[in-house]
Scaffold this motif. Structure first.
Motif, PDB file in Angstrom:
ATOM      1  N   LEU A 185       0.928  -1.236   0.080  1.00 48.54           N
ATOM      2  CA  LEU A 185      -0.118   0.061   0.274  1.00 48.54           C
ATOM      3  C   LEU A 185       0.620   1.650  -0.078  1.00 48.54           C
ATOM      4  CD1 LEU A 185      -3.351  -0.335   2.424  1.00 48.54           C
ATOM      5  CD2 LEU A 185      -2.709  -0.212  -0.014  1.00 48.54           C
ATOM      6  N   SER A 239      -1.755   8.814   9.670  1.00 46.22           N
ATOM      7  CA  SER A 239      -1.195   8.664   8.374  1.00 46.22           C
ATOM      8  C   SER A 239      -0.394   7.226   8.128  1.00 46.22           C
ATOM      9  CB  SER A 239       0.072   9.566   8.020  1.00 46.22           C
ATOM     10  OG  SER A 239      -0.694  10.845   8.227  1.00 46.22           O
ATOM     11  N   ALA A 240      -1.271   6.520   8.641  1.00 45.20           N
ATOM     12  CA  ALA A 240      -0.524   5.430   8.908  1.00 45.20           C
ATOM     13  C   ALA A 240      -0.341   4.455   6.998  1.00 45.20           C
ATOM     14  CB  ALA A 240      -0.783   3.935   9.444  1.00 45.20           C
ATOM     15  N   VAL A 241      -1.521   5.192   6.674  1.00 41.62           N
ATOM     16  CA  VAL A 241      -1.287   4.884   5.060  1.00 41.62           C
ATOM     17  C   VAL A 241      -0.271   5.593   4.479  1.00 41.62           C
ATOM     18  CG1 VAL A 241      -2.314   3.896   3.314  1.00 41.62           C
ATOM     19  CG2 VAL A 241      -2.188   2.606   4.996  1.00 41.62           C
ATOM     20  N   VAL A 242      -0.004   6.591   3.247  1.00 46.91           N
ATOM     21  CA  VAL A 242       0.379   6.757   2.728  1.00 46.91           C
ATOM     22  C   VAL A 242      -0.353   7.731   1.763  1.00 46.91           C
ATOM     23  CG1 VAL A 242       2.012   8.449   1.013  1.00 46.91           C
ATOM     24  CG2 VAL A 242       3.051   7.080   2.876  1.00 46.91           C
ATOM     25  N   GLY A 243      -1.632   8.231   1.495  1.00 51.34           N
ATOM     26  CA  GLY A 243      -2.859   8.432   0.546  1.00 51.34           C
ATOM     27  C   GLY A 243      -2.639   8.791  -1.141  1.00 51.34           C
ATOM     28  N   GLU A 244      -3.079   8.990  -1.428  1.00 50.41           N
ATOM     29  CA  GLU A 244      -2.513   9.443  -3.158  1.00 50.41           C
ATOM     30  C   GLU A 244      -2.900  10.328  -2.845  1.00 50.41           C
ATOM     31  OE1 GLU A 244      -3.483   7.377  -5.849  1.00 50.41           O
ATOM     32  OE2 GLU A 244      -4.315   5.414  -4.964  1.00 50.41           O
ATOM     33  N   VAL A 245      -1.163  10.552  -3.561  1.00 46.47           N
ATOM     34  CA  VAL A 245      -0.849  12.174  -4.041  1.00 46.47           C
ATOM     35  C   VAL A 245      -0.758  12.333  -5.777  1.00 46.47           C
ATOM     36  CG1 VAL A 245       0.737  12.151  -1.571  1.00 46.47           C
ATOM     37  CG2 VAL A 245       1.652  10.843  -3.961  1.00 46.47           C
ATOM     38  N   GLN A 246      -0.718  13.673  -5.886  1.00 45.11           N
ATOM     39  CA  GLN A 246      -0.694  14.461  -6.878  1.00 45.11           C
ATOM     40  C   GLN A 246       0.800  13.563  -7.747  1.00 45.11           C
ATOM     41  OE1 GLN A 246      -2.821  16.963  -8.117  1.00 45.11           O
ATOM     42  NE2 GLN A 246      -3.467  17.164  -5.636  1.00 45.11           N
TER      43      GLN A 246
END
Lengths: 533, 140
Positions: B16, B28-35
């Motif tokens: 992930l 922010s255990a998971v880095v979300g979608e970024v640009q």
């Protein structure tokens, strides 16, 4: 070996063997984290500083929680204390925003908070673990009223743009299915003797029973649609009264969708020691704590002082600062000792006369970027339409989460929720936006959970910590290497100067870190002063 | 021991894109979608300008600064900004984990050809790779 359940011919045998091993690990992981011994921070009681030499002067730099607590304990011990603070308020990162407040950030953007009376957002700390006993001790001592902070809400949402067709799922349904399928795999793997080398005959039945209960499995170790699973994941038609009161069980999601969604990470998140129940928040806003501390030491604090240099020799400490309330007039404060709580991104750029190891330590700890958004809506649609009372909905979109207020339940009129809270890449991105852009992105992303977002939105405010003039970042980011090389130096009193703040603790980014480091700093200072001739 | 025992679990986490443990009070255990950060300008806009500002002029806080790029003599050698981006500097975090070699090369080239800078010696991802620290900083 006893076997309570007849062996069935395994279908997809190899697959199950493999998945069984993985699911076993996951289940054990869950069990381990949820049963992990809860240990508080190492706070036991306030330090006893007896026999201070009257008239010994201490200069405290910064009126955040660390600085104010140091001032409080030192004065109590008999020291003569003076506190210099950069802002025109005390409290530091312990802060709440309310209607009428102004947020001015680096880069020049100015936001006027438009919240209705009584509403607030905590842009910094917002929740307190029950085991942060240092902070809780002083809240009690200073009369700060606390109420529960709802961290985990089974009726909140979990969302991944890559799972379940991009639609959010209820925490309750997801957690039930994840536990159920995991228990089923593990239970069956044991039942089919796939784990005989790991699970003794004795343990066999215990684990099977545990899995059946924990995972809401039926007698055949299946996690499947029915009353048993619906008692955890909820019914399709809820229990009612009268003629049509009978409930209808709900259909679990497909196991492969549960497993590949990644959403289980949020189950683990709430199980971390830091996030376990009970959590607290001050009644009326996090800054009630700062105000409580301020009541104790207000008379010692001079606001609007921009420190530019810290010098020391064998006689004492001299701090130069600009008196911003008087056109930046240069002034000097002198003392025998100094407790410096200035955030490291700022301190590392000041003229500070300390030893090389401390200087290197001050340079070695960057601050994370973090952004929070407070959004006010005309009504509590999350409660009224969705039965969500407090807690957090998580998403893999940049906003990361929406947190619903843990207070004022069922009240009418406008309410404020946390419309985004991010660290890492998303925080860098949001910090670089204008306040208007941040709000727009938060609304667009939040709509994935709540279609009422646009219609009910009233106003919002964003807080980008890397654009805050007095911290230039959110909180300390210790690397393993820096911790090994520099931590002791950072925390050790350097002749007459000692640092305090969350950065000088292992409880970084929490208020408890500020409390514990301040207590250690005053203890070191007292020892040093006692030893001085 | 725990690491070995739960290797399969940890491994699936990394799918992930988890790059570091969560901040203490973060989610922010998971880095979300970024640009997408394809060009140097992308990297600058979505990573750097939060502190160094859209105009590259930096900012001044409480007696401290985010340095400006315009007229900054330290940019003369491309190795310097590459080093700082990889390892961090003072209050600035390290980016060796978040940014890949080509992204660092792109943004260094971008900074050195914008904000009144006109350096012509562009660097390549290979130049950046050569500067990667042997032990990249990892958050605790």
């Amino acid at each position: 070996m006893t076997n309570a359940h007849p062996r069935k011919a395994p279908t997809r045998r190899q697959l199950l063997t493999r998945i069984g091993t993985i699911a076993g690990s996951a289940a054990l992981y869950q069990a381990m984290t949820s049963m992990g011994h809860a240990q508080g921070t190492d706070f036991t009681s306030p330090p006893v500083l007896s026999g201070a030499k009257r008239g010994t002067r201490v200069l405290v730099l910064g009126a955040g929680l660390a600085g104010m607590l140091a001032a409080y304990e030192l004065r109590k011990a008999g020291y003569h204390v003076q506190v210099l603070e950069f802002q025109n308020r005390a409290g530091g990162r312990n802060i709440s925003l309310r209607g009428g407040d102004t947020v001015t950030e680096l880069g020049g953007a100015i936001q006027k908070v438009g919240f209705a009376s009584g509403n607030y957002i905590n842009p910094g700390p917002w929740r307190i673990p029950y085991h942060h006993q240092g902070l809780l001790h002083y809240c009690r001592e200073f009369g700060v009223e606390l109420e529960p902070f709802v961290e985990l809400n089974h009726n909140s949402w979990l969302h991944s743009s890559r799972a379940f067709d991009g639609k959010p799922v209820r925490y309750r349904e997801f957690a039930s299915d994840f536990h159920g399928f995991t228990a089923e795999l593990l239970g069956k793997a044991i039942n089919q003797h796939k784990l005989d080398d790991m699970v003794s005959a004795d343990e066999h039945d215990h684990v099977m029973t545990a899995m059946r209960q924990w995972g809401s499995l039926d007698a055949n170790l299946n996690y499947t649609k029915g009353t048993i699973s619906s008692e955890t994941r909820g019914y399709a038609k809820a229990l009612g009264g009268g003629i049509n009161g009978a409930p209808t069980p709900s259909e679990p999601f497909a196991r492969k969708d549960i497993m590949r969604s990644g959403l289980w990470t949020w189950l683990a998140f709430h199980e971390r020691l830091d996030m376990q129940t009970t959590m607290f928040q001050p009644v009326g806003g996090m800054d009630m704590i700062g105000k409580g501390f301020n009541r104790q030491v207000k008379d010692l604090i001079t606001l609007n002082c921009k420190v530019t240099s810290i010098q020391q020799d064998d006689k004492g400490v001299r701090v130069t600062y600009n008196d911003m309330a008087h056109a930046g007039a240069v002034r000097e404060a002198q003392a025998d000792y100094c407790i410096c709580t200035i955030p490291l991104p700022v301190l590392s750029q000041l003229d500070v006369q300390v030893s090389a190891p401390l200087k290197a330590a001050i340079m070695a700890v960057p601050y994370a970027s973090s952004v929070k958004l407070g959004l006010e809506f005309r009504r509590r649609f999350w409660e009224e339409d969705d039965q969500i009372y407090g807690g957090i909905s998580f998403t893999d979109q940049p906003i990361s989460q929406i947190s619903y207020p843990s207070h004022g339940y069922f009240s009418r009129g406008p309410a404020v929720l946390l419309g985004g809270y991010m660290f890492g890449p998303a925080a860098y991105d949001f910090a670089g936006m204008s306040p208007q852009e941040r709000i727009e992105h938060a609304l667009a992303q939040g709509e994935v959970f709540h279609k009422q977002y646009r219609k009910e939105f009233s106003n919002g405010v964003s807080f980008a910590w890397s654009r805050v003039p007095w911290t230039m970042g959110c909180c300390s980011m210790w690397s393993e290497q820096a911790r090994k090389t520099h931590y002791k130096a950072l925390c050790t009193m350097d002749n007459r100067v000692v640092l305090a703040g969350e950065h000088a603790s292992y409880v970084g980014c929490w208020q408890e870190g500020a409390i514990l480091s301040a207590l250690d700093a005053v203890t070191q200072l007292h020892k040093r002063a006692q030893g001085a001739s | 021991m725990r690491k070995i025992l739960f290797l399969s679990f940890i491994a699936s986490l990394s799918l992930l894109g988890t790059t570091h443990p969560a901040q203490a009070d973060s989610a922010s255990a998971v880095v979300g979608e970024v640009q997408p950060l394809t060009t140097g300008e992308d990297v600058y806009r979505h990573v750097c300008q939060g502190c160094h500002m859209p105009d590259g002029k930096g900012a001044t806080g409480a007696g401290a600064q985010f340095p400006a790029f315009a007229g900054n003599a330290k940019l003369k050698s491309s190795a310097y900004p590459v080093y700082v981006i990889m390892n961090g500097y003072g209050g600035m975090p390290w980016f060796s984990g978040m940014l890949k070699d080509d992204q660092i090369a792109n943004v260094v080239n971008y900074i050195r050809t914008h904000f009144d800078n006109h350096y012509t010696d562009a660097i390549t991802p290979a130049d950046v790779a050569a500067q990667r620290p042997a032990t990249p900083p990892q958050e605790q």
